[in-house]
Structures are given as structure tokens and as C-alpha cells.
Scaffold this motif. Structure first.
Motif, PDB file in Angstrom:
ATOM      1  N   ALA A  14       0.901  -1.083   0.010  1.00 27.47           N
ATOM      2  CA  ALA A  14      -0.041   0.015   0.096  1.00 27.47           C
ATOM      3  C   ALA A  14       0.869   1.140   0.065  1.00 27.47           C
ATOM      4  CB  ALA A  14      -1.039  -0.148   1.257  1.00 27.47           C
ATOM      5  N   LEU A  15       1.978   1.289   0.651  1.00 27.50           N
ATOM      6  CA  LEU A  15       2.831   2.411   0.848  1.00 27.50           C
ATOM      7  C   LEU A  15       3.473   2.608  -0.710  1.00 27.50           C
ATOM      8  CD1 LEU A  15       4.419   2.108   4.271  1.00 27.50           C
ATOM      9  CD2 LEU A  15       2.703   3.545   3.761  1.00 27.50           C
ATOM     10  N   VAL A  16       3.996   1.550  -1.175  1.00 24.82           N
ATOM     11  CA  VAL A  16       4.503   1.714  -2.526  1.00 24.82           C
ATOM     12  C   VAL A  16       3.540   2.179  -3.496  1.00 24.82           C
ATOM     13  CG1 VAL A  16       5.347   0.313  -4.582  1.00 24.82           C
ATOM     14  CG2 VAL A  16       6.123  -0.263  -2.409  1.00 24.82           C
ATOM     15  N   ALA A  17       2.361   2.019  -3.536  1.00 19.82           N
ATOM     16  CA  ALA A  17       1.341   2.587  -4.259  1.00 19.82           C
ATOM     17  C   ALA A  17       1.127   3.944  -4.079  1.00 19.82           C
ATOM     18  CB  ALA A  17       0.237   1.805  -4.369  1.00 19.82           C
ATOM     19  N   ALA A  18       1.087   4.274  -2.712  1.00 26.48           N
ATOM     20  CA  ALA A  18       0.729   5.715  -2.134  1.00 26.48           C
ATOM     21  C   ALA A  18       2.112   6.699  -2.634  1.00 26.48           C
ATOM     22  CB  ALA A  18       0.721   5.731  -0.692  1.00 26.48           C
ATOM     23  N   GLY A  19       3.245   6.098  -2.442  1.00 23.50           N
ATOM     24  CA  GLY A  19       4.715   6.807  -2.807  1.00 23.50           C
ATOM     25  C   GLY A  19       4.603   7.150  -4.275  1.00 23.50           C
ATOM     26  N   GLY A  20       4.220   6.095  -5.148  1.00 28.39           N
ATOM     27  CA  GLY A  20       4.307   6.467  -6.610  1.00 28.39           C
ATOM     28  C   GLY A  20       3.152   7.478  -7.125  1.00 28.39           C
ATOM     29  N   VAL A  21       1.834   7.228  -6.592  1.00 25.31           N
ATOM     30  CA  VAL A  21       0.707   8.072  -6.700  1.00 25.31           C
ATOM     31  C   VAL A  21       0.978   9.628  -6.278  1.00 25.31           C
ATOM     32  CG1 VAL A  21      -1.628   8.542  -6.377  1.00 25.31           C
ATOM     33  CG2 VAL A  21      -0.985   6.154  -6.943  1.00 25.31           C
ATOM     34  N   ALA A  22       1.560   9.587  -5.222  1.00 21.79           N
ATOM     35  CA  ALA A  22       1.759  11.016  -4.431  1.00 21.79           C
ATOM     36  C   ALA A  22       2.815  11.672  -5.394  1.00 21.79           C
ATOM     37  CB  ALA A  22       2.237  10.817  -3.106  1.00 21.79           C
ATOM     38  N   GLY A  23       3.976  10.939  -5.635  1.00 24.73           N
ATOM     39  CA  GLY A  23       4.909  11.732  -6.457  1.00 24.73           C
ATOM     40  C   GLY A  23       4.606  12.188  -7.711  1.00 24.73           C
ATOM     41  N   PHE A  24       3.731  11.227  -8.691  1.00 27.92           N
ATOM     42  CA  PHE A  24       3.379  11.523  -9.873  1.00 27.92           C
ATOM     43  C   PHE A  24       2.367  12.740  -9.740  1.00 27.92           C
ATOM     44  CE2 PHE A  24      -0.357  11.324 -12.861  1.00 27.92           C
ATOM     45  CZ  PHE A  24       0.586  11.313 -14.297  1.00 27.92           C
ATOM     46  N   MET A  25       1.599  12.963  -8.741  1.00 27.01           N
ATOM     47  CA  MET A  25       0.500  13.927  -8.686  1.00 27.01           C
ATOM     48  C   MET A  25       1.294  15.185  -8.079  1.00 27.01           C
ATOM     49  SD  MET A  25      -2.892  11.983  -7.135  1.00 27.01           S
ATOM     50  CE  MET A  25      -3.955  13.353  -7.360  1.00 27.01           C
ATOM     51  N   PRO A 232      12.077   7.771  -1.918  1.00 28.23           N
ATOM     52  CA  PRO A 232      12.612   7.565  -3.286  1.00 28.23           C
ATOM     53  C   PRO A 232      11.587   7.377  -4.265  1.00 28.23           C
ATOM     54  CG  PRO A 232      12.769   5.719  -1.567  1.00 28.23           C
ATOM     55  CD  PRO A 232      12.280   6.977  -0.868  1.00 28.23           C
ATOM     56  N   LEU A 233      10.213   6.817  -4.161  1.00 30.23           N
ATOM     57  CA  LEU A 233       9.272   6.632  -4.987  1.00 30.23           C
ATOM     58  C   LEU A 233       8.690   7.754  -5.464  1.00 30.23           C
ATOM     59  CD1 LEU A 233       7.500   3.369  -3.759  1.00 30.23           C
ATOM     60  CD2 LEU A 233       8.455   3.555  -5.922  1.00 30.23           C
ATOM     61  N   SER A 234       8.493   8.690  -4.577  1.00 25.84           N
ATOM     62  CA  SER A 234       8.005  10.230  -4.962  1.00 25.84           C
ATOM     63  C   SER A 234       8.866  10.893  -5.824  1.00 25.84           C
ATOM     64  CB  SER A 234       7.409  10.842  -3.550  1.00 25.84           C
ATOM     65  OG  SER A 234       8.427  11.254  -2.851  1.00 25.84           O
ATOM     66  N   ILE A 235      10.012  10.659  -5.249  1.00 22.01           N
ATOM     67  CA  ILE A 235      11.425  11.596  -6.155  1.00 22.01           C
ATOM     68  C   ILE A 235      11.209  10.995  -7.656  1.00 22.01           C
ATOM     69  CG2 ILE A 235      13.724  11.889  -6.166  1.00 22.01           C
ATOM     70  CD1 ILE A 235      13.884  12.031  -3.212  1.00 22.01           C
ATOM     71  N   ALA A 236      11.121   9.756  -7.644  1.00 21.13           N
ATOM     72  CA  ALA A 236      11.306   8.999  -8.831  1.00 21.13           C
ATOM     73  C   ALA A 236       9.936   9.139  -9.610  1.00 21.13           C
ATOM     74  CB  ALA A 236      11.412   7.629  -8.857  1.00 21.13           C
TER      75      ALA A 236
END
Length: 273
Positions: A14-25, A232-236
Motif C-alpha cells: 500500500a505504501l509503495v502505491a501511495a508513494g508512486g501516486v503521490a509523487g506523480f501527482m 524515493p518513490l515520490s522522487i522517482a
């Protein structure tokens, strides 16, 4: 309560998904911090098994933890370019953290629904600004002096902490309404983010200390696992969102972000029924 055995994997996913979505947005809308991360985190923490009574607290506090390194990096970059209003920032050196610590005390007894109401109120006002803002709007020719300036600093620290944001939107609005350029406002906001996030993380750790329902690897309300995964996911993912943003007009992005915040407000309101 989330246990290590068997239930940690869904939380990580869930945190992986949150990091990716938050970073993209964040990259798409050009606005980082909790305005995006808090509702994204909340939407994944409860299904992952985090107790609903503290899920909002964990979302807010963890968002502040994510903001610490990003605000520091942003501040030093803006300072190197000479864009920061150090006079304003220095005048808020005590006022903003005072508001932060007051908010941390409030967070130790306020309910998750109460935090949602605070988030909804500020998010709604930000949404209205995004949807109807005009660059020509002014309240004065220069930033007011004390005691009004100090009071505003305390309020920015207080409400930003309860929302889990770095204060960028509030500081930008305040400075541009008093005839400062958007570039200086953005640069100075990065410094305000430092004044909010560091004492905010400490305060939220203390506020949630010893809560039996905290998810694994939490120090108070700050979940270290989430911070380490999301940064790191949000930065990516942020550059991906920024790339998409280049195909949209700025006004369209403002409208889209305003609508996003209104949807979040509606979801929070529905959850309170």
C-alpha cells in the motif's frame, strides 16, 4: 492493529502505491507535501489494516516526515539562487515553530474525524483559490509588520501541521497577496517548510508515543517504514508527473488541482456521515 506476521506485506504494498501516486501527482500539479500525500496515505492505510481511529494521525505525521528532506533540499537550492526572503523567514523563526508545537499538542487529543475537518476546511479554501484566483488580487503593497506578521506565522505553522503539509500554499498565498513575486514566495515557502516539518515530526512523535494501535516501525504517529518507502518513490515519479504537466496549461493545472481537493473534501465529508 497491524502485526508484523502476515500483515506487514499488505502495508508495504500500500505504501509503495501511495508513494508512486503521490509523487506523480506532486509532479503533475507542481505542489508537494501533504495536500496530496495525506489523502493518498489515508486511502491505503485503513485497507492495509491500520486502525481507523489513528489512520489520519499517522497520515498527517508521516507526511511531515516525508517533507523534511524535500523541504531542506528545496530550501538550499532556492537560497543558492538568492531567491529567499530571509528577513521574513527570520521574523518567523519562532512564530512558525510555536504554531507547530501547539498543533502537535492538539493532535495528542483531537480525534481522526477532527483532523479530517481541519483538512477539509483548509483544503476547501485552497481549492477556491485555485479555481477562482486572479494574479491581480492584492491586500497590500508590502508584507505587514508585527503583531500581525507573527500571528500569521503562528497560524501557518498551526494549520499546516494539523494538515500534514509544508505550508507552501498558505505562504505563497500570503506573500503574493502582499505584492511579492511568485518566485520569491515559492523560494521562501521552502524555508517555511523546514520550520514546519522538523519540529512537526518531533511533536507528532511525542503526541503519538505509546499508542497501542500504531502500525509497525512507528515512532509516535510517524511511520518510519512509510517515510523510507515514499521518499524515493515520490522522487522517482515526480518527473513523470511533471512531464505530463508540460502538455497542459497552467490554468488547467490549477483547475484540476482545485477539483482534486474538492473531491478529497467530499470523500472526507462522506466518511464523517
Amino acid at each position: 492493529m497491524v502485526h508484523f506476521s502476515g500483515e506487514l506485506l499488505p502495508l508495504v504494498a500500500a505504501l509503495v502505491a501511495a508513494g508512486g501516486v503521490a509523487g506523480f501527482m506532486a509532479g503533475l500539479f507542481g505542489i508537494g507535501g501533504g495536500a496530496i500525500l495525506v489523502p493518498v496515505l489515508l486511502s491505503v492505510l485503513i485497507p492495509a489494516g491500520v486502525d481507523p481511529s489513528i489512520a489520519m494521525h499517522v497520515s498527517v505525521a508521516t507526511s511531515l516526515g516525508v517533507i523534511v528532506p524535500t523541504s531542506l533540499r528545496s530550501f538550499f537550492a532556492h537560497r543558492a539562487r538568492g531567491a529567499v526572503d530571509h528577513q521574513l523567514l527570520t521574523s518567523w523563526a519562532l512564530a512558525v515553530p510555536a504554531g507547530v508545537m501547539l498543533a502537535s499538542w492538539v493532535a495528542s487529543w483531537i480525534s481522526g474525524d477532527g483532523l479530517k475537518l481541519v483538512f477539509m476546511g483548509i483544503a476547501f479554501m485552497v481549492a477556491m483559490r485555485m479555481l477562482f484566483n486572479r494574479e491581480s488580487w492584492r491586500l497590500g503593497d508590502d508584507i505587514p509588520g508585527n503583531p500581525l506578521r507573527t500571528l500569521i506565522g503562528v497560524c501557518i505553522g498551526f494549520f499546516s501541521t494539523l494538515m500534514g503539509i509544508g505550508g507552501g500554499v498558505m505562504t505563497n498565498t500570503f506573500m503574493t497577496l502582499f505584492n511579492r513575486s511568485i518566485h520569491q514566495a515559492v523560494a521562501t515557502s521552502s524555508g517555511v517548510g523546514v520550520l514546519i516539518s522538523i519540529p512537526g515530526v518531533i511533536g507528532m512523535m511525542i503526541a503519538g508515543w505509546g499508542d497501542p494501535d500504531l502500525p509497525p516501525l512507528s515512532v509516535g504517529y510517524v511511520n518510519l517504514l512509510a517515510v523510507l518507502i515514499i521518499i524515493p518513490l515520490s522522487i522517482a515519479m515526480a518527473p513523470v508527473g511533471a512531464k505530463v504537466a508540460h502538455f497542459m496549461k497552467r490554468r488547467h493545472l490549477e483547475i484540476a488541482f482545485g477539483i482534486f481537493l474538492l473531491v478529497v473534501c467530499a470523500r472526507f465529508a462522506y466518511s464523517l456521515l
